[in-house]
Design a protein around this motif. Structure first.
Motif, short mmCIF file in Angstrom:
data_model
loop_
_atom_site.label_atom_id
_atom_site.label_comp_id
_atom_site.label_asym_id
_atom_site.label_seq_id
_atom_site.Cartn_x
_atom_site.Cartn_y
_atom_site.Cartn_z
N GLU A 128 -9.89 -38.45 -17.97
CA GLU A 128 -9.24 -39.74 -17.74
C GLU A 128 -9.85 -40.84 -18.60
N LEU A 129 -9.00 -41.78 -18.98
CA LEU A 129 -9.43 -43.06 -19.52
C LEU A 129 -9.40 -44.03 -18.35
N CYS A 130 -10.57 -44.39 -17.85
CA CYS A 130 -10.70 -45.17 -16.62
C CYS A 130 -11.28 -46.55 -16.94
N ILE A 131 -10.82 -47.56 -16.24
CA ILE A 131 -11.33 -48.92 -16.41
C ILE A 131 -12.05 -49.36 -15.14
N SER A 137 -22.44 -53.16 -15.26
CA SER A 137 -23.32 -52.35 -16.11
C SER A 137 -24.29 -51.53 -15.27
N ILE A 138 -24.77 -52.10 -14.18
CA ILE A 138 -25.70 -51.39 -13.29
C ILE A 138 -25.04 -50.13 -12.74
N LEU A 139 -23.81 -50.29 -12.24
CA LEU A 139 -23.10 -49.14 -11.68
C LEU A 139 -22.74 -48.14 -12.77
N ALA A 140 -22.35 -48.63 -13.95
CA ALA A 140 -21.94 -47.74 -15.03
C ALA A 140 -23.09 -46.85 -15.49
N VAL A 184 -18.11 -47.21 -22.26
CA VAL A 184 -18.07 -48.34 -23.18
C VAL A 184 -18.30 -49.62 -22.39
N ASP A 185 -19.40 -50.29 -22.68
CA ASP A 185 -19.79 -51.51 -21.96
C ASP A 185 -19.99 -52.65 -22.96
N ASN A 186 -18.98 -53.43 -23.16
CA ASN A 186 -17.68 -53.49 -22.51
C ASN A 186 -16.59 -53.62 -23.54
N ALA A 213 -14.35 -47.40 -19.40
CA ALA A 213 -14.44 -48.65 -20.15
C ALA A 213 -14.60 -49.81 -19.17
N LEU A 214 -15.59 -50.64 -19.40
CA LEU A 214 -15.85 -51.80 -18.54
C LEU A 214 -15.10 -53.01 -19.07
#
Length: 350
Positions: A64-67, A77-80, A175-177, A211-212
């Motif tokens: 998946e490409l997820c946002i 960013s912490i969660l990612a 990817v952030d962000n 992706a964030l």
């Protein structure tokens, strides 16, 4: 060419495979834009590929490409990084499930410096957290310039990202962000181009991408929806899944996770079943810690709170214009004592 209507599952299952192949050959040519096959052939091809596994419970699946989107300073960013580390180690973030095996990951960090990253994953810059040897982190080289052959810096970034994917052999990237992939990325006019680039990378290399993205300032008395993502229409059309982090107005230290879009599953973590978490750092790893499940309505700003917020802003603005408490009280139609309380409350909140 004539297509006959299906006569039932038992009849369809008896169709000779060579007839399907011949049909596909006749319909499709290398230069064709559309790849046309019978529904049965698509199903047969799909059955040979593995069922997508959970990377982060029902929020994000393989392929998946997820946002992941949220307002600033809510911990995207912490969660990612925490999700990336979970995928890299194969250890779930309790109580959320992970089905994939431990695997390499590439974290493109366009937000933090290396020192800021170190601060989050160490104990006062000592006792560093030991990430896996195949947890790769990338950041932009500020001195790098696009070589000849690239139309702009955006194309250079996408090409560099693809080269890193090939060199590391990763199948999962974060990817952030999104802001740093293309100029004014999160505006609607550029969202389509951005998502095409990411989706092309995903399809070409068989990737799973998280992706964030940021949200603009929103009304905290309303539930979070797809419309709260900047460039939401295009971004949502091209992503496979999306989830968000919200801030509780009942407890400023609480965050909540909520599914916004899903294709491989049903919505489990929606309006009536959000995941409440706190950001904590037990020793040397800044992270989200699950607290409980809840209902989003209990964590939205109440109408009376919104009115007070508006009054605070108005009182402060009038104060900045040099007006006295009594002048402000007269203009707002309230007592000057209340004006004083509003300004002090705003100062304390800031």
């Amino acid at each position: 060419m004539t297509f006959n209507p299906p006569l039932g599952a038992h009849m369809q299952s008896q169709q000779p495979q060579q007839q399907v192949s011949a049909l596909d050959t006749e319909l499709n040519q290398p230069e064709d834009l559309l790849n046309v096959k019978t529904a049965n052939h698509w199903m047969e091809e799909a059955s040979t590929r593995p069922v997508p596994k959970m990377l982060f419970d029902k929020f994000w699946f393989e392929g998946e490409l997820c946002i992941l989107f949220a307002d600033s300073n809510l911990g995207k960013s912490i969660l990612a990084v925490q999700i990336g580390n979970s995928i890299n180690t194969g250890i779930p973030i309790s109580p959320f499930k992970i089905q994939s095996q431990a695997q390499p990951i590439l974290y493109c960090d366009f937000e933090l410096t290396d020192k800021q990253f170190e601060s989050r994953y160490s104990n006062d810059y000592q006792d560093h957290y030991a990430f896996g040897t195949d947890f790769y982190r990338a950041e932009l080289n500020p001195d790098s310039e696009p070589p000849q052959g690239f139309n702009d810096f955006d194309e250079f970034i996408i090409a560099s990202l693809e080269r890193s994917i090939v060199q590391t052999g990763v199948k999962v990237i974060i990817v952030d962000n999104l802001t740093y992939l293309r100029n004014e990325t999160e505006q609607s006019k550029n969202a389509l181009s951005l998502m095409k680039h990411l989706k092309a990378l995903k399809n070409r290399h068989g990737l799973s991408i998280l992706a964030l993205a940021h949200t603009p300032k929103r009304d905290l008395s309303q539930q979070i929806t797809a419309n709260d993502l900047q460039g939401s229409k295009m971004l949502m059309n091209f992503c496979d899944s999306a989830f968000t982090i919200g801030q509780s107005c009942a407890d400023k230290d609480l965050r909540y996770l909520k599914q916004i879009k899903q294709r491989n599953t049903e919505q489990v973590y929606g309006y009536t079943n959000i995941c409440l978490c706190r950001v904590n750092k037990p020793f040397n790893f800044l992270q989200f810690e699950f607290v409980n499940y809840g209902s989003e309505v209990d964590h939205l700003r109440k109408a009376s709170d919104r009115l007070s917020e508006a009054h605070m802003e108005q009182a402060v603005q009038l104060k900045l214009q040099g007006k006295t408490l009594r002048d402000i009280a007269k203009e707002m139609g309230i007592s000057y004592q209340k004006v004083d309380r509003l300004i002090k409350a705003h100062t304390a909140k800031a």
